[in-house]
Design an enzyme around this catalytic site. Sequence first.
Site: not given
Length: 463
Positions: A25-27, A87-88, A144-145
């Site tokens: 798990m990350n962000d 991605f985030s 990104r993000d």
Amino acid sequence: MEQPQHTSTDHHRPLYHFLPVANWMNDPNGLIQWKGDYHLFYQYNPSGPFHGTIHWGHAVSRDLVHWQDWGIALAPTPGGPDKDGCFSGCAVDNNGVPTLMYTGIRPEVQCIAVSHDGLKTWEKPDANPVIAEPPTGLAQTGFRDPFLWREGDVWYCVIGSGVKDEGGTILLYRSPDLLQWEYVHRLCSGDQAETGTMWECPNFFPLGDKHVLLISPIPMQKSIFAVGTYADHQFTPDFFDTLDDGGHFYAPQVMRDDKGRWLMWGWIWEGREQTAAHTAGWNGVMSLPRILTLENGTLHFAPVPELALLRQDDWQAHDMTLTADSLQTLPINGQALEMIVEIDPGTAKAVTLQVGRAADGSEVTEIRYDRVQGRLAIDRSHASLDPASHSDVHSVGLDLAPDEPLRLHVFLDHSVLEVFANGRRCLTSRIYPQTSSDGVALVAQGGTATATQVAVWRMKAIR
Ligand code: DQQ
């Protein structure tokens, strides 16, 4: 909904922090409150305890403390713009339609997903990617993000980026409908010598009479914030500072809840060799939710009061004298604890709260305030006898006003240690002591101090 249970026998696994039953798990992503429930999405690899094949996991809570695992929300679509990973990104209420905006890779492009069944399943419109490439003419180092907000009828979006040989930057876009996007300009930029070459995971929001920008700069390995002024769609920072100085808190995201609170979660990464995480079968933990406020022109941090739901056996004391250089072991121990400790340093040169202490002192983690230097440290030089554990010291400047005590609010949850100091500094760390190292002690070095308040609770598991 039946909840999956983890099968790990690893005693370093936290009991009251959220993490998936297994794997990586990350962000934190897509934070949103919907019909009262808090929804927490997160970067997740179902293939193992390492970064790769990034999906979005999804957890839901009524009280910010207990989380139901709703499983995978977003998976890469073979042949799609997110074929190599989701991605985030963030979540918004688009006129009643829950909508996620996130980065698909590779290359980095911006996508959306919508739900028509109360956030249970997500559809990706054919319009994806809704932003297919970064603005031309910028030698950008990332794209990104996305993070969204609304001004009147217009959606605004910031995307993390950087410009080669210059530094991190934030790209600002706008849209009437989340589908058609127009690049506006750079919201704000940094100097790579000071704030890194690329800014990941931007969050931008009003707080008090200011605006706050959160960024996670490469290669700083920590997240920072700027408080400043937002005018004419430009952000002018007054200053930058670190969000958390413990060395293990990254890629945070915020949301505003129905109580009007700005809440922040961050990814707490591991502090042991990857081989140890592989054996354990899990990697990465979500922080406890922190309330952000603006006080005296800067950010202050507090754990959400809802966490008190987890308190059970307690031990409390007032006005304990801490005699110079003698260890005062507390009559309560444990590896899942909440502690509130207020110390008047008196004549001491330093005062220390010890946790994860072995009876013979062979393992101990120190939360130490050096009043001569005005610094607060987490010292894990002796946190574990296991050579796979990282051992170092992380510290931050903390000046106390003449009559101000040291006020520590500490959450220990097996390998996770979150420290809030005087509301204005946070240090998050990871420790991996042996099973039996669970003592708590206080020490005053070089003089006498008074622990004006000590409260320790054993904490319940959340599942
Ligand atoms: N994590 C995500 C990216 C983001 C990074 C990939 C920050 O979207 O930039 O897992 O930790």
